[in-house]
Design an enzyme around this catalytic site. Sequence first.
Site, PDB file in Angstrom:
ATOM      1  N   ARG A 174       8.568   0.983 -50.215  1.00  0.00           N
ATOM      2  CA  ARG A 174       9.299   0.865 -49.058  1.00  0.00           C
ATOM      3  C   ARG A 174       9.023   0.077 -47.837  1.00  0.00           C
ATOM      4  O   ARG A 174       9.859  -0.512 -47.054  1.00  0.00           O
ATOM      5  CB  ARG A 174       8.953   2.367 -48.456  1.00  0.00           C
ATOM      6  CG  ARG A 174       9.727   2.874 -47.412  1.00  0.00           C
ATOM      7  CD  ARG A 174       9.600   4.378 -47.110  1.00  0.00           C
ATOM      8  NE  ARG A 174      10.231   4.985 -45.903  1.00  0.00           N
ATOM      9  CZ  ARG A 174      10.107   5.247 -44.744  1.00  0.00           C
ATOM     10  NH1 ARG A 174       8.866   5.029 -44.262  1.00  0.00           N
ATOM     11  NH2 ARG A 174      11.112   5.753 -43.820  1.00  0.00           N
TER      12      ARG A 174
ATOM     13  N   ILE B  72      15.840   3.741 -41.248  1.00  0.00           N
ATOM     14  CA  ILE B  72      15.433   4.193 -42.650  1.00  0.00           C
ATOM     15  C   ILE B  72      15.215   5.730 -42.688  1.00  0.00           C
ATOM     16  O   ILE B  72      14.332   6.077 -42.039  1.00  0.00           O
ATOM     17  CB  ILE B  72      14.376   3.230 -43.185  1.00  0.00           C
ATOM     18  CG1 ILE B  72      14.202   3.600 -44.709  1.00  0.00           C
ATOM     19  CG2 ILE B  72      13.187   3.261 -42.564  1.00  0.00           C
ATOM     20  CD1 ILE B  72      13.465   2.426 -45.529  1.00  0.00           C
ATOM     21  N   SER B  73      15.558   6.468 -43.650  1.00  0.00           N
ATOM     22  CA  SER B  73      15.390   7.896 -43.426  1.00  0.00           C
ATOM     23  C   SER B  73      13.929   8.054 -43.885  1.00  0.00           C
ATOM     24  O   SER B  73      13.105   7.541 -44.652  1.00  0.00           O
ATOM     25  CB  SER B  73      16.143   8.608 -44.534  1.00  0.00           C
ATOM     26  OG  SER B  73      17.551   8.407 -44.018  1.00  0.00           O
ATOM     27  N   GLN B  74      13.538   9.403 -43.322  1.00  0.00           N
ATOM     28  CA  GLN B  74      12.128   9.739 -43.548  1.00  0.00           C
ATOM     29  C   GLN B  74      12.067  10.158 -45.230  1.00  0.00           C
ATOM     30  O   GLN B  74      12.916  10.731 -45.882  1.00  0.00           O
ATOM     31  CB  GLN B  74      12.064  11.241 -43.077  1.00  0.00           C
ATOM     32  CG  GLN B  74      10.847  11.863 -42.966  1.00  0.00           C
ATOM     33  CD  GLN B  74      10.524  13.322 -42.372  1.00  0.00           C
ATOM     34  OE1 GLN B  74      11.555  13.664 -41.788  1.00  0.00           O
ATOM     35  NE2 GLN B  74       9.492  13.924 -42.241  1.00  0.00           N
TER      36      GLN B  74
END
Length: 237
Positions: free
Chosen positions: A60, A86-88
């Site tokens: 990530r 950016i998503s959790q």
Amino acid sequence: MKRHFVLCMFLYFCCAFPSYGGEFDAKRHKMVEEILADIAANRESAPGPEVIAAVGKVERHRFVPGWLTAFAYINRPLPIGHGQTISQPVIVALMTDLINVKAGDKVLEIGTGSGYQAAVLAEIVESVYTLEIIEPLGKEATERLKSLGYDNVKVRVGDGYYGWPEAAPFDAIVVTAAASHVPPPLIKQLKPGGRMVIPLGAHFMTQYLMLVEKHMDGSVTTRQILPVGFVPLTGGH
């Protein structure tokens, strides 16, 4: 029983993807542990081992701006520029699990962002088609995914509301931006027996992650999963 299963999933991940002592390896392991703990406390079931393995493998820190690298493995959404995020990680894991994909599947993603969700999907399925409406993000994601070896991901700059008709039908669709309704073109491009996850609701208002299932007879049902917060789906629709 649920917590026992989650513990087994974490042990599976540790054995399948051992840490080699690197700073980011250790942080990624900790992130996966936090994801599983979050799910154990708040969900009915843990993601499948393929999903956990994919989230545990994708780096990530390569999908966030350089100044946020140190925070890449915190279980939180992070800004990536142009008003996007950016998503959790736990949401990425949950959305990936909900569409129930497998090797050999073809998936459409709406909202490429930095390419992180596409990379997680690419670890599981045969091919990912992903659309990003913001041109600089789309170009950056294309280069990033290519440099990381994700040759099974195709990126296009365009309005995701209308999908990718010439590549349809898709086994599953993931929408990573909140819409006011389920776009009819996406329903059309979903295979019978396929699933779509999409957040519905207005920006700064309550949104819900919805699971959309297209049955073999063409009928469609939806199920509310949980409240979420996503950037809005934009475009000319």
